[in-house]
Design a protein around this motif. Structure first.
Motif, PDB file in Angstrom:
ATOM      1  N   ARG A   1       0.817  -1.214   0.000  1.00 16.86           N
ATOM      2  CA  ARG A   1       0.000   0.000   0.000  1.00 16.86           C
ATOM      3  C   ARG A   1       0.853   1.268   0.000  1.00 16.86           C
ATOM      4  NH1 ARG A   1      -2.478   2.837   4.493  1.00 16.86           N
ATOM      5  NH2 ARG A   1      -4.387   3.905   3.807  1.00 16.86           N
ATOM      6  N   LYS A   2       2.040   1.164   0.609  1.00 21.06           N
ATOM      7  CA  LYS A   2       2.914   2.335   0.725  1.00 21.06           C
ATOM      8  C   LYS A   2       3.391   2.846  -0.631  1.00 21.06           C
ATOM      9  CE  LYS A   2       4.622   1.102   5.336  1.00 21.06           C
ATOM     10  NZ  LYS A   2       5.797   0.692   6.144  1.00 21.06           N
ATOM     11  N   VAL A   3       3.411   1.965  -1.617  1.00 26.65           N
ATOM     12  CA  VAL A   3       3.919   2.371  -2.934  1.00 26.65           C
ATOM     13  C   VAL A   3       2.807   2.450  -3.982  1.00 26.65           C
ATOM     14  CG1 VAL A   3       6.228   1.447  -2.486  1.00 26.65           C
ATOM     15  CG2 VAL A   3       4.476  -0.037  -3.505  1.00 26.65           C
ATOM     16  N   MET A   4       1.546   2.290  -3.548  1.00 26.67           N
ATOM     17  CA  MET A   4       0.432   2.300  -4.494  1.00 26.67           C
ATOM     18  C   MET A   4      -0.231   3.670  -4.561  1.00 26.67           C
ATOM     19  SD  MET A   4      -1.398  -1.416  -3.799  1.00 26.67           S
ATOM     20  CE  MET A   4      -2.496  -1.295  -5.200  1.00 26.67           C
ATOM     21  N   SER A   5      -0.614   4.045  -5.773  1.00 25.90           N
ATOM     22  CA  SER A   5      -1.321   5.310  -5.971  1.00 25.90           C
ATOM     23  C   SER A   5      -2.816   5.106  -5.726  1.00 25.90           C
ATOM     24  CB  SER A   5      -1.109   5.807  -7.400  1.00 25.90           C
ATOM     25  OG  SER A   5      -1.733   4.924  -8.329  1.00 25.90           O
ATOM     26  N   ARG A   6      -3.561   6.200  -5.658  1.00 26.03           N
ATOM     27  CA  ARG A   6      -5.000   6.121  -5.467  1.00 26.03           C
ATOM     28  C   ARG A   6      -5.668   5.329  -6.601  1.00 26.03           C
ATOM     29  NH1 ARG A   6      -8.280   9.054  -2.217  1.00 26.03           N
ATOM     30  NH2 ARG A   6      -6.501  10.363  -1.642  1.00 26.03           N
ATOM     31  N   ASN A   7      -5.171   5.554  -7.837  1.00 27.04           N
ATOM     32  CA  ASN A   7      -5.760   4.862  -8.983  1.00 27.04           C
ATOM     33  C   ASN A   7      -5.512   3.356  -8.920  1.00 27.04           C
ATOM     34  OD1 ASN A   7      -7.212   5.187 -11.513  1.00 27.04           O
ATOM     35  ND2 ASN A   7      -5.330   4.515 -12.515  1.00 27.04           N
ATOM     36  N   MET A   8      -4.327   2.962  -8.449  1.00 30.71           N
ATOM     37  CA  MET A   8      -4.006   1.539  -8.319  1.00 30.71           C
ATOM     38  C   MET A   8      -4.912   0.873  -7.279  1.00 30.71           C
ATOM     39  SD  MET A   8       0.148   1.798  -8.478  1.00 30.71           S
ATOM     40  CE  MET A   8       0.459   0.070  -8.148  1.00 30.71           C
ATOM     41  N   ILE A   9      -5.155   1.582  -6.180  1.00 31.56           N
ATOM     42  CA  ILE A   9      -6.030   1.047  -5.136  1.00 31.56           C
ATOM     43  C   ILE A   9      -7.465   0.935  -5.658  1.00 31.56           C
ATOM     44  CG2 ILE A   9      -7.029   1.496  -2.854  1.00 31.56           C
ATOM     45  CD1 ILE A   9      -4.357   2.761  -2.063  1.00 31.56           C
ATOM     46  N   LYS A  10      -7.868   1.938  -6.441  1.00 26.40           N
ATOM     47  CA  LYS A  10      -9.214   1.912  -7.036  1.00 26.40           C
ATOM     48  C   LYS A  10      -9.376   0.660  -7.900  1.00 26.40           C
ATOM     49  CE  LYS A  10     -11.840   4.147 -10.735  1.00 26.40           C
ATOM     50  NZ  LYS A  10     -11.858   5.274 -11.710  1.00 26.40           N
ATOM     51  N   TRP A  11      -8.383   0.373  -8.737  1.00 27.03           N
ATOM     52  CA  TRP A  11      -8.480  -0.789  -9.618  1.00 27.03           C
ATOM     53  C   TRP A  11      -8.403  -2.096  -8.831  1.00 27.03           C
ATOM     54  CZ3 TRP A  11     -10.414  -1.367 -14.183  1.00 27.03           C
ATOM     55  CH2 TRP A  11     -10.548  -0.230 -15.007  1.00 27.03           C
ATOM     56  N   SER A  12      -7.696  -2.076  -7.700  1.00 25.18           N
ATOM     57  CA  SER A  12      -7.665  -3.257  -6.829  1.00 25.18           C
ATOM     58  C   SER A  12      -9.055  -3.555  -6.292  1.00 25.18           C
ATOM     59  CB  SER A  12      -6.696  -3.037  -5.655  1.00 25.18           C
ATOM     60  OG  SER A  12      -5.379  -2.870  -6.115  1.00 25.18           O
ATOM     61  N   SER A  13      -9.806  -2.491  -5.969  1.00 28.60           N
ATOM     62  CA  SER A  13     -11.180  -2.654  -5.485  1.00 28.60           C
ATOM     63  C   SER A  13     -12.085  -3.203  -6.587  1.00 28.60           C
ATOM     64  CB  SER A  13     -11.719  -1.311  -4.974  1.00 28.60           C
ATOM     65  OG  SER A  13     -13.006  -1.453  -4.432  1.00 28.60           O
ATOM     66  N   ILE A  14     -11.867  -2.743  -7.811  1.00 27.47           N
ATOM     67  CA  ILE A  14     -12.643  -3.248  -8.953  1.00 27.47           C
ATOM     68  C   ILE A  14     -12.354  -4.735  -9.182  1.00 27.47           C
ATOM     69  CG2 ILE A  14     -12.923  -3.097 -11.462  1.00 27.47           C
ATOM     70  CD1 ILE A  14     -12.453  -0.057 -11.177  1.00 27.47           C
ATOM     71  N   ILE A  15     -11.073  -5.103  -9.103  1.00 29.56           N
ATOM     72  CA  ILE A  15     -10.694  -6.514  -9.260  1.00 29.56           C
ATOM     73  C   ILE A  15     -11.307  -7.350  -8.140  1.00 29.56           C
ATOM     74  CG2 ILE A  15      -8.746  -8.129  -9.172  1.00 29.56           C
ATOM     75  CD1 ILE A  15      -7.068  -5.905 -10.551  1.00 29.56           C
ATOM     76  N   ALA A  16     -11.305  -6.791  -6.914  1.00 30.82           N
ATOM     77  CA  ALA A  16     -11.910  -7.488  -5.774  1.00 30.82           C
ATOM     78  C   ALA A  16     -13.390  -7.745  -6.046  1.00 30.82           C
ATOM     79  CB  ALA A  16     -11.740  -6.672  -4.495  1.00 30.82           C
ATOM     80  N   GLY A  17     -14.068  -6.739  -6.614  1.00 35.32           N
ATOM     81  CA  GLY A  17     -15.476  -6.912  -6.970  1.00 35.32           C
ATOM     82  C   GLY A  17     -15.663  -8.025  -7.983  1.00 35.32           C
ATOM     83  N   GLY A  18     -14.759  -8.084  -8.968  1.00 36.15           N
ATOM     84  CA  GLY A  18     -14.813  -9.156  -9.970  1.00 36.15           C
ATOM     85  C   GLY A  18     -14.630 -10.529  -9.347  1.00 36.15           C
ATOM     86  N   LEU A  19     -13.730 -10.624  -8.362  1.00 37.08           N
ATOM     87  CA  LEU A  19     -13.510 -11.901  -7.677  1.00 37.08           C
ATOM     88  C   LEU A  19     -14.735 -12.321  -6.874  1.00 37.08           C
ATOM     89  CD1 LEU A  19      -9.815 -11.486  -6.466  1.00 37.08           C
ATOM     90  CD2 LEU A  19     -10.662 -13.113  -8.162  1.00 37.08           C
ATOM     91  N   LEU A  20     -15.414 -11.347  -6.278  1.00 34.34           N
ATOM     92  CA  LEU A  20     -16.635 -11.667  -5.542  1.00 34.34           C
ATOM     93  C   LEU A  20     -17.711 -12.191  -6.492  1.00 34.34           C
ATOM     94  CD1 LEU A  20     -16.775  -8.674  -3.026  1.00 34.34           C
ATOM     95  CD2 LEU A  20     -16.267 -11.063  -2.502  1.00 34.34           C
ATOM     96  N   PHE A  21     -17.767 -11.634  -7.706  1.00 31.84           N
ATOM     97  CA  PHE A  21     -18.672 -12.172  -8.730  1.00 31.84           C
ATOM     98  C   PHE A  21     -18.295 -13.620  -9.074  1.00 31.84           C
ATOM     99  CE2 PHE A  21     -19.597  -7.657 -10.253  1.00 31.84           C
ATOM    100  CZ  PHE A  21     -20.895  -7.671  -9.771  1.00 31.84           C
ATOM    101  N   PHE A  22     -17.001 -13.874  -9.135  1.00 27.84           N
ATOM    102  CA  PHE A  22     -16.517 -15.233  -9.423  1.00 27.84           C
ATOM    103  C   PHE A  22     -16.998 -16.216  -8.355  1.00 27.84           C
ATOM    104  CE2 PHE A  22     -13.317 -18.477  -8.471  1.00 27.84           C
ATOM    105  CZ  PHE A  22     -13.282 -19.176  -9.666  1.00 27.84           C
TER     106      PHE A  22
END
Length: 210
Positions: free
Chosen positions: A172-193
């Motif tokens: 998290r220390k090296v991640m930008s806001r946009n990277m974290i946003k996309w991580s949340s989107i990927i997390a949502g995709g995994l929950l769909f899975f």
């Protein structure tokens, strides 16, 4: 001590495969830091504790019935779809970068962990895993050993959660806001899975029942 160490390793092995709790814990850890990710894990372990008690008093036999499992799988799938949708829809909200103070409360995140853990399909999955492992312990030894085995499993899950969140906190220390946003989107995709997996289990149970 041997029983405890054995079941600690079992708990670690149970927790290692990526599941809905792991996805939510990682997402919250990235968005709001170690303690918010840990809050999700605590919420999940709260339900795990209740499940172990329920197994001790015979819940596994009830949940093993196909006509009980079928509605739980499909309700669980709907539940995870809702969580996945929320994760994608609010991917750019409640993000705090390293060094910033989180805007989301610890208890709010803890409740998220409980909500994921009590997803009916998730309950069936965990009861089947816990039931197999803990029932074996109860049948082959005695109730005291069952308690030690249960504590060992919970300890293994704790070790997994802390290890995962230390990795997440460092990343998290090296991640930008946009990277974290996309991580949340990927997390949502995994929950769909996982929702799809629950639907698959529902169809399998339905075919067997028919």
């Amino acid at each position: 001590m041997d029983i405890y160490l054995k079941y600690l390793l079992v708990g670690l092995a149970i927790a290692l495969p990526v599941g809905a709790i792991t996805v939510e814990m990682t997402k919250q850890g990235l968005k709001n830091g170690f303690f918010h990710g840990w809050a999700v894990g605590l919420g999940g372990m709260t339900i795990d504790g209740f499940l172990i008690l329920a197994l001790y008093f015979g819940l596994a036999a009830i949940l093993s019935l196909p006509y009980v499992q079928m509605p739980l799988w499909i309700i669980g799938a709907i539940f995870l779809v809702m969580l996945g949708y929320d994760s994608i829809k609010n991917a750019d909200k409640d993000i705090t970068l390293a060094g910033e103070k989180p805007t989301k409360s610890f208890w709010s995140t803890y409740k998220n962990g409980i909500l994921v853990a009590i997803s009916p399909g998730n309950l069936v999955f965990w009861v089947s895993v816990f039931g197999t492992v803990l029932t074996q312990s109860y049948n082959t030894t005695h109730s005291g050993s069952f308690v030690v085995a249960a504590i060992g499993i919970i300890s293994g899950i704790v070790v997994h959660d802390i290890g995962l969140l230390l990795i997440v906190a460092t990343s998290r220390k090296v991640m930008s806001r946009n990277m974290i946003k996309w991580s949340s989107i990927i997390a949502g995709g995994l929950l769909f899975f996982f929702a799809g997996y629950f639907i698959y289990q529902f169809v399998n149970n339905l075919v067997e029942f028919i």
